[in-house]
Design a protein around this motif. Sequence first.
Motif, PDB file in Angstrom:
ATOM      1  N   GLY A  86      27.901 -40.506  14.486  1.00 30.45           N
ATOM      2  CA  GLY A  86      29.222 -39.885  14.573  1.00 30.45           C
ATOM      3  C   GLY A  86      30.293 -40.714  15.264  1.00 30.45           C
ATOM      4  N   ARG A  87      30.062 -42.025  15.411  1.00 25.16           N
ATOM      5  CA  ARG A  87      31.049 -42.923  16.037  1.00 25.16           C
ATOM      6  C   ARG A  87      31.546 -42.411  17.397  1.00 25.16           C
ATOM      7  NH1 ARG A  87      34.766 -45.120  11.150  1.00 25.16           N
ATOM      8  NH2 ARG A  87      33.200 -46.371  10.076  1.00 25.16           N
ATOM      9  N   ALA A  88      32.854 -42.460  17.658  1.00 26.36           N
ATOM     10  CA  ALA A  88      33.347 -42.207  19.022  1.00 26.36           C
ATOM     11  C   ALA A  88      33.050 -40.774  19.467  1.00 26.36           C
ATOM     12  CB  ALA A  88      34.843 -42.476  19.090  1.00 26.36           C
ATOM     13  N   ASN A 140      42.586 -38.660   6.465  1.00 29.82           N
ATOM     14  CA  ASN A 140      41.191 -38.347   6.763  1.00 29.82           C
ATOM     15  C   ASN A 140      40.390 -39.480   7.408  1.00 29.82           C
ATOM     16  OD1 ASN A 140      38.827 -36.625   6.492  1.00 29.82           O
ATOM     17  ND2 ASN A 140      38.179 -38.140   4.997  1.00 29.82           N
ATOM     18  N   ASN A 141      40.573 -40.694   6.957  1.00 31.76           N
ATOM     19  CA  ASN A 141      39.900 -41.838   7.581  1.00 31.76           C
ATOM     20  C   ASN A 141      40.637 -43.105   7.157  1.00 31.76           C
ATOM     21  OD1 ASN A 141      39.047 -42.221   4.948  1.00 31.76           O
ATOM     22  ND2 ASN A 141      36.926 -41.681   5.339  1.00 31.76           N
ATOM     23  N   ASN A 142      40.203 -44.253   7.638  1.00 31.62           N
ATOM     24  CA  ASN A 142      40.945 -45.472   7.333  1.00 31.62           C
ATOM     25  C   ASN A 142      40.797 -45.872   5.871  1.00 31.62           C
ATOM     26  OD1 ASN A 142      42.564 -47.728   7.867  1.00 31.62           O
ATOM     27  ND2 ASN A 142      40.761 -48.997   8.199  1.00 31.62           N
ATOM     28  N   ALA A 143      39.651 -45.581   5.261  1.00 29.58           N
ATOM     29  CA  ALA A 143      39.490 -45.869   3.837  1.00 29.58           C
ATOM     30  C   ALA A 143      40.570 -45.116   3.051  1.00 29.58           C
ATOM     31  CB  ALA A 143      38.094 -45.471   3.374  1.00 29.58           C
ATOM     32  N   ALA A 144      40.806 -43.867   3.434  1.00 29.76           N
ATOM     33  CA  ALA A 144      41.838 -43.060   2.778  1.00 29.76           C
ATOM     34  C   ALA A 144      43.225 -43.638   3.045  1.00 29.76           C
ATOM     35  CB  ALA A 144      41.769 -41.617   3.275  1.00 29.76           C
ATOM     36  N   GLU A 168      33.405 -56.335   1.952  1.00 32.08           N
ATOM     37  CA  GLU A 168      32.880 -54.969   1.964  1.00 32.08           C
ATOM     38  C   GLU A 168      32.828 -54.539   3.416  1.00 32.08           C
ATOM     39  OE1 GLU A 168      29.553 -53.753  -0.451  1.00 32.08           O
ATOM     40  OE2 GLU A 168      28.707 -52.633   1.228  1.00 32.08           O
ATOM     41  N   ILE A 169      33.500 -53.422   3.722  1.00 35.62           N
ATOM     42  CA  ILE A 169      33.573 -52.961   5.101  1.00 35.62           C
ATOM     43  C   ILE A 169      32.314 -52.183   5.471  1.00 35.62           C
ATOM     44  CG2 ILE A 169      34.935 -51.603   6.731  1.00 35.62           C
ATOM     45  CD1 ILE A 169      36.414 -54.025   5.643  1.00 35.62           C
ATOM     46  N   GLY A 170      31.615 -51.669   4.485  1.00 35.08           N
ATOM     47  CA  GLY A 170      30.421 -50.850   4.765  1.00 35.08           C
ATOM     48  C   GLY A 170      30.539 -49.528   4.053  1.00 35.08           C
ATOM     49  N   ARG A 213      46.545 -58.056   4.463  1.00 32.33           N
ATOM     50  CA  ARG A 213      45.561 -58.665   5.372  1.00 32.33           C
ATOM     51  C   ARG A 213      44.488 -57.625   5.641  1.00 32.33           C
ATOM     52  NH1 ARG A 213      46.526 -63.108   8.812  1.00 32.33           N
ATOM     53  NH2 ARG A 213      44.319 -62.753   9.130  1.00 32.33           N
ATOM     54  N   VAL A 214      43.234 -58.017   5.528  1.00 32.61           N
ATOM     55  CA  VAL A 214      42.132 -57.107   5.865  1.00 32.61           C
ATOM     56  C   VAL A 214      41.375 -57.733   7.022  1.00 32.61           C
ATOM     57  CG1 VAL A 214      40.084 -55.904   5.038  1.00 32.61           C
ATOM     58  CG2 VAL A 214      41.977 -56.385   3.465  1.00 32.61           C
ATOM     59  N   HIS A 215      41.328 -57.042   8.136  1.00 34.62           N
ATOM     60  CA  HIS A 215      40.662 -57.608   9.313  1.00 34.62           C
ATOM     61  C   HIS A 215      39.157 -57.676   9.079  1.00 34.62           C
ATOM     62  CE1 HIS A 215      39.707 -58.720  13.292  1.00 34.62           C
ATOM     63  NE2 HIS A 215      39.165 -57.552  13.618  1.00 34.62           N
ATOM     64  N   ALA A 216      38.575 -58.814   9.388  1.00 33.92           N
ATOM     65  CA  ALA A 216      37.123 -58.984   9.236  1.00 33.92           C
ATOM     66  C   ALA A 216      36.453 -58.274  10.395  1.00 33.92           C
ATOM     67  CB  ALA A 216      36.779 -60.465   9.252  1.00 33.92           C
ATOM     68  N   SER A 217      36.342 -56.945  10.281  1.00 29.59           N
ATOM     69  CA  SER A 217      35.891 -56.222  11.475  1.00 29.59           C
ATOM     70  C   SER A 217      34.386 -56.233  11.634  1.00 29.59           C
ATOM     71  CB  SER A 217      36.415 -54.791  11.452  1.00 29.59           C
ATOM     72  OG  SER A 217      36.303 -54.247  10.182  1.00 29.59           O
ATOM     73  N   ASN A 218      33.622 -56.365  10.534  1.00 36.70           N
ATOM     74  CA  ASN A 218      32.172 -56.250  10.693  1.00 36.70           C
ATOM     75  C   ASN A 218      31.422 -57.557  10.430  1.00 36.70           C
ATOM     76  OD1 ASN A 218      32.607 -56.368   8.003  1.00 36.70           O
ATOM     77  ND2 ASN A 218      31.531 -54.495   7.474  1.00 36.70           N
ATOM     78  N   ALA A 244      43.809 -53.085   9.863  1.00 42.55           N
ATOM     79  CA  ALA A 244      43.295 -53.631  11.128  1.00 42.55           C
ATOM     80  C   ALA A 244      41.929 -53.042  11.486  1.00 42.55           C
ATOM     81  CB  ALA A 244      44.289 -53.371  12.249  1.00 42.55           C
ATOM     82  N   GLY A 245      41.537 -51.999  10.811  1.00 40.95           N
ATOM     83  CA  GLY A 245      40.187 -51.470  11.002  1.00 40.95           C
ATOM     84  C   GLY A 245      39.967 -50.746  12.321  1.00 40.95           C
ATOM     85  N   SER A 246      39.696 -51.507  13.369  1.00 39.96           N
ATOM     86  CA  SER A 246      39.136 -50.877  14.576  1.00 39.96           C
ATOM     87  C   SER A 246      40.101 -50.088  15.445  1.00 39.96           C
ATOM     88  CB  SER A 246      38.469 -51.910  15.464  1.00 39.96           C
ATOM     89  OG  SER A 246      38.278 -53.089  14.818  1.00 39.96           O
ATOM     90  N   GLY A 247      41.392 -50.284  15.317  1.00 38.20           N
ATOM     91  CA  GLY A 247      42.305 -49.430  16.068  1.00 38.20           C
ATOM     92  C   GLY A 247      42.407 -49.731  17.553  1.00 38.20           C
ATOM     93  N   GLY A 284      40.574 -43.775  13.419  1.00 34.91           N
ATOM     94  CA  GLY A 284      40.735 -43.019  14.654  1.00 34.91           C
ATOM     95  C   GLY A 284      39.499 -43.065  15.532  1.00 34.91           C
ATOM     96  N   ASP A 285      38.317 -43.296  14.910  1.00 32.07           N
ATOM     97  CA  ASP A 285      37.070 -43.129  15.666  1.00 32.07           C
ATOM     98  C   ASP A 285      36.348 -44.444  15.953  1.00 32.07           C
ATOM     99  OD1 ASP A 285      36.494 -43.499  13.005  1.00 32.07           O
ATOM    100  OD2 ASP A 285      35.093 -41.826  12.832  1.00 32.07           O
ATOM    101  N   LYS A 286      37.082 -45.560  15.901  1.00 35.11           N
ATOM    102  CA  LYS A 286      36.485 -46.828  16.343  1.00 35.11           C
ATOM    103  C   LYS A 286      37.036 -47.133  17.739  1.00 35.11           C
ATOM    104  CE  LYS A 286      35.612 -48.680  11.723  1.00 35.11           C
ATOM    105  NZ  LYS A 286      36.042 -49.738  10.772  1.00 35.11           N
ATOM    106  N   GLY A 379      29.840 -49.803  15.019  1.00 36.54           N
ATOM    107  CA  GLY A 379      30.719 -49.077  14.103  1.00 36.54           C
ATOM    108  C   GLY A 379      31.601 -50.002  13.290  1.00 36.54           C
ATOM    109  N   GLY A 380      31.111 -51.206  13.008  1.00 38.06           N
ATOM    110  CA  GLY A 380      31.923 -52.149  12.245  1.00 38.06           C
ATOM    111  C   GLY A 380      33.075 -52.679  13.076  1.00 38.06           C
ATOM    112  N   SER A 381      32.860 -52.856  14.381  1.00 46.88           N
ATOM    113  CA  SER A 381      33.901 -53.478  15.197  1.00 46.88           C
ATOM    114  C   SER A 381      33.276 -54.581  16.045  1.00 46.88           C
ATOM    115  CB  SER A 381      34.574 -52.443  16.104  1.00 46.88           C
ATOM    116  OG  SER A 381      33.662 -51.955  17.068  1.00 46.88           O
TER     117      SER A 381
END
Length: 446
Positions: A86-88, A140-144, A168-170, A213-218, A244-247, A284-286, A379-381
Amino acid sequence: MDDARRNLPSIERIVAALVDVALPHDLVVAAARTAVDHARTSIAAGRAVTADDVIAAARVAATATREALLGRVVNATGVLLHTNLGRAALGASALAAIGDSAGASNLEYHLTTGTRGSRHDHAGHLLASAVGAEAGMVVNNNAAAVLLVLAALARDREVVVSRGELVEIGGGFRVPDVLRESGARLIEVGTTNRTRAVDFAGATSDRTAMLLRVHASNYRMIGFTEQPTISDLAAIGPPVVVDAGSGLLDATTPWLDHVPTWLGDEPGIRQCIADGAALVTFSGDKLLGGPQAGVIVGRADLVAACARHPLARALRADKLTLAALQATVLAYLDRDVVAQIPLWRAATTPLTTLRARAESIAAGIEGAKVVDTEAATGGGSLPGSTIPSVGIAIAVDDPDAGLAELRARRIVALVRDDAIVADLRSVDPDDDIALGDALAALARAR
Ligand SMILES: *Cc1c(COP(=O)(O)O)cnc(C)c1O
């Protein structure tokens, strides 16, 4: 065989034997039916089955149903943002905000004028001011968020992306696939390891909707690599959109005494905006440490275009998420992040504190050792980055069985060098007693 079948306990009898399993009647009946069906198959295969066997099997099935229900667990993995857990974790102020807004709330209502408002007026607006952006909205989430930005701003137009960022972010979130789903045309530039601003400039035309730009978060690319800065891209002309992914709201972490080394060169949302990004999206949850959500901040006209798009309705966040997110941003604005956001509290807890907790738990357990561990944000960060931590290790003969025993008590731990290890950095101190009891039971059973 017929006799054996006839002697099977009735569903009513099995259900009566399972009164102590806290589960709705229909779910206990379903477990009982499964057990009886199974027994019939066994009898048909020539095996002997007693009524007690069937009741025991029904109990196992009902208990499994009960344990599978969504509920709390103790995260002793040392992975602070564990996607499967459930991440954060939310803190007291976020939980209180959820309770406060759960009934009727001013979700889309202006109390001053008594007129219709927007759900983006709360957390979205606060997030924008927290990072120095003109406007913000929440989905709803960053993918959205990424999907919405592309659909609203780039449908039937071109999006220029570096080949090094077509990642691929996961969980099946692949940048080229999301681009295709949004109706945008992907223009790849540069190479996997090196892309320059001139590559972007050369691919830009009047068909270009944005430079992405897509941040290479994972994952992490090291060695002979190069990517243009956001300022370089912003100078080209089309809007620069950053996933930016991780927030991480601000790379200078003004809510801490100093910038922790484990953050590495993770980009801050504030810095992306200051460098000229037209829009930035993040979870929101990274590293923000709030509820599952996707945030879009940046230019007011572009955020408004996203909010107007029909997909925005399908992807919108609910009032409970917005309430928790609002409390999370208020903690940042108050610079009260460590006290209010469990992720930051856990990540910055001094080693001496963790060691004292570990020693106090291990003291009562035969054979328990306090060990040094490496925790991670997860969590991919922050790939490859670890936070020194402390765990309690218990040597066991069968580590997999040990993990299963802990899972039966809703504790998720790890195995290291044939020992069960509970990493304390990801454990809420309120769970130390429950963790200690479970580890003591494990040590006794060795
Ligand atoms: C995590 C991540 C996503 C997906 O975010 P969710 O909130 O899980 O949907 C997208 N892009 C990047 C760069 C990420 O790090």
